[in-house]
Scaffold this motif. Structure first.
Motif, short mmCIF file in Angstrom:
data_model
loop_
_atom_site.label_atom_id
_atom_site.label_comp_id
_atom_site.label_asym_id
_atom_site.label_seq_id
_atom_site.Cartn_x
_atom_site.Cartn_y
_atom_site.Cartn_z
N THR A 81 -2.86 -17.69 1.55
CA THR A 81 -3.36 -16.65 2.46
C THR A 81 -2.50 -15.40 2.32
O THR A 81 -1.28 -15.48 2.45
CB THR A 81 -3.35 -17.14 3.92
OG1 THR A 81 -4.11 -18.34 4.02
CG2 THR A 81 -3.94 -16.08 4.84
N GLU A 82 -3.13 -14.27 2.05
CA GLU A 82 -2.41 -13.01 1.96
C GLU A 82 -2.16 -12.48 3.37
O GLU A 82 -3.10 -12.29 4.14
CB GLU A 82 -3.20 -12.00 1.14
CG GLU A 82 -3.38 -12.41 -0.31
CD GLU A 82 -4.16 -11.39 -1.12
OE1 GLU A 82 -4.54 -10.36 -0.52
OE2 GLU A 82 -4.38 -11.60 -2.31
N GLN A 83 -0.91 -12.23 3.70
CA GLN A 83 -0.52 -11.79 5.03
C GLN A 83 -0.70 -10.27 5.15
O GLN A 83 0.27 -9.51 5.27
CB GLN A 83 0.92 -12.21 5.33
CG GLN A 83 1.17 -13.69 5.22
CD GLN A 83 0.35 -14.47 6.24
OE1 GLN A 83 0.04 -13.99 7.32
NE2 GLN A 83 -0.01 -15.69 5.88
N TYR A 84 -1.93 -9.82 5.06
CA TYR A 84 -2.21 -8.39 5.20
C TYR A 84 -2.38 -8.06 6.68
O TYR A 84 -2.99 -8.84 7.41
CB TYR A 84 -3.50 -8.04 4.44
CG TYR A 84 -3.90 -6.59 4.55
CD1 TYR A 84 -3.36 -5.64 3.69
CD2 TYR A 84 -4.79 -6.17 5.53
CE1 TYR A 84 -3.72 -4.32 3.78
CE2 TYR A 84 -5.15 -4.84 5.63
CZ TYR A 84 -4.61 -3.92 4.76
OH TYR A 84 -4.97 -2.60 4.87
N THR A 115 -3.63 7.26 10.94
CA THR A 115 -4.49 6.19 11.47
C THR A 115 -4.20 4.87 10.78
O THR A 115 -4.09 3.81 11.42
CB THR A 115 -5.96 6.57 11.30
OG1 THR A 115 -6.22 7.81 11.96
CG2 THR A 115 -6.87 5.49 11.87
N VAL A 116 -4.06 4.91 9.46
CA VAL A 116 -3.77 3.69 8.70
C VAL A 116 -2.39 3.16 9.05
O VAL A 116 -2.20 1.94 9.20
CB VAL A 116 -3.89 3.97 7.20
CG1 VAL A 116 -3.40 2.78 6.38
CG2 VAL A 116 -5.34 4.29 6.82
N ALA A 117 -1.41 4.04 9.22
CA ALA A 117 -0.06 3.60 9.58
C ALA A 117 -0.05 2.93 10.95
O ALA A 117 0.62 1.90 11.15
CB ALA A 117 0.90 4.78 9.55
N GLN A 165 0.13 -2.08 14.10
CA GLN A 165 -0.45 -2.96 15.12
C GLN A 165 -0.75 -4.34 14.56
O GLN A 165 -0.62 -5.35 15.25
CB GLN A 165 -1.74 -2.33 15.66
CG GLN A 165 -2.39 -3.14 16.78
CD GLN A 165 -3.64 -2.47 17.29
OE1 GLN A 165 -4.06 -1.43 16.77
NE2 GLN A 165 -4.24 -3.04 18.31
N GLY A 166 -1.17 -4.41 13.29
CA GLY A 166 -1.51 -5.70 12.70
C GLY A 166 -0.35 -6.44 12.10
O GLY A 166 -0.51 -7.59 11.70
N THR A 167 0.82 -5.80 12.00
CA THR A 167 1.98 -6.46 11.41
C THR A 167 2.58 -7.45 12.40
O THR A 167 2.77 -7.16 13.58
CB THR A 167 3.04 -5.41 11.01
OG1 THR A 167 2.45 -4.49 10.09
CG2 THR A 167 4.23 -6.09 10.36
N ARG A 168 2.88 -8.62 11.89
CA ARG A 168 3.47 -9.65 12.75
C ARG A 168 4.98 -9.50 12.84
O ARG A 168 5.62 -9.09 11.92
CB ARG A 168 3.15 -11.04 12.18
CG ARG A 168 1.65 -11.34 12.18
CD ARG A 168 1.38 -12.70 11.59
NE ARG A 168 -0.04 -12.99 11.60
CZ ARG A 168 -0.58 -14.10 11.11
NH1 ARG A 168 0.19 -15.04 10.59
NH2 ARG A 168 -1.88 -14.29 11.12
#
Length: 272
Positions: free
Chosen positions: A77-80, A262-264, A269-272
């Motif tokens: 699983t890629e942790q994107y 926006t991407v940053a 927000q999605g980074t664990r």
């Protein structure tokens, strides 16, 4: 008076299941169960080895071989977006308008990319170069360049149509925006960053050259005459020797800046 009637057409013999043999002729026998074609001619030897009893027994479940072989392998699983895997080198991502080695733009405003686009996602307006506003080699340059990424299908036909290799596609795939208008990139957003030895346009062409010399790659950098012209007309240009530097010159366009923010934010927000 000649007969004007059309000649009778020959009857068309039906084909397929509805075909019936003509009266007085025997129909060809249908293949028996299990036969897929006519019998091989005499003396024919097949190159396919016949199956053994075990192969015949396992043939119905042979298609599950790939499934069974992968059932016990670990899941990858890629942790994107925590871990971003780089795409392939030839991945079709965001577009880029390139420059020559002295900083002049490669786009000549020919609009061939817009004509080649199957999704009508590109809009180009050309204009004439002048001695005080020499943006590209030759007579014309792209004064307006827009790509609507709500329409773009990333097929790459536009870069194939470009005669000067002005338009290429990068590996950048993170394209997101809060508004529909924010997905339309302008020329300032698409221009490639300035490199060492380049001067920010506009400025004259390399002395003693033509646009053909640029197309052949014979221009390798800015000359002292070009540096002197920019210093005379724009003494505060950051690309001049001793200026503010490339970081100050390579400011992203407004649309690109908003999209990068926006991407940053989404990545954070999605980074664990």
């Amino acid at each position: 008076m000649a007969d004007q009637r059309k000649p009778a057409r020959k009857p068309v013999r039906p084909t397929g299941r509805s075909a019936q043999p003509e009266p007085g002729k025997a129909a060809a026998p249908r293949p028996r169960g299990g036969e897929v074609a006519a019998a091989e001619p005499e003396g024919y030897t097949s190159l396919i080895e016949p199956r053994g009893p075990v192969s015949e027994l396992l043939a119905p479940v042979g298609g599950f071989g790939v499934t069974l072989a992968n059932m016990f392998r670990p899941t990858v699983t890629e942790q994107y977006p925590s871990e971003k895997v780089p795409p392939k080198p030839r991945y079709h991502g965001r577009h880029q308008l390139n420059r020559y080695a002295d900083g002049l733009e490669k786009c000549i405003g020919c609009e061939l990319c817009a004509w080649a686009c199957p999704a009508d996602a590109i809009y180009v307006e050309g204009a004439d170069n002048t001695p005080d506003n020499q943006r590209s080699p030759g007579e014309r340059y792209g004064s307006v360049y827009q790509i609507n990424y709500l329409r773009c299908i990333f097929c790459g036909l536009c870069i194939e149509a470009c005669p000067t290799r002005a338009l290429t596609m990068t590996n950048e795939y993170e394209l997101a925006g809060p508004t529909r208008a924010g997905m339309i990139w302008e020329k300032d957003d698409l221009l490639a960053p300035l490199r060492t030895g380049m001067l920010q346009a506009p400025h004259p062409m390399v002395e003693g050259t033509t646009d053909t010399d640029y197309y052949r790659g014979e221009v390798t950098g800015a000359t002292p005459a070009q540096v002197a012209w920019v210093a005379e007309h724009r003494p505060d240009d950051p690309t001049l020797p001793g200026g503010a530097g490339l970081d100050a010159a390579n400011k992203p366009g407004p649309t690109a800046a908003v999209m990068a923010a926006t991407v940053a934010a989404a990545t954070k927000q999605g980074t664990r």
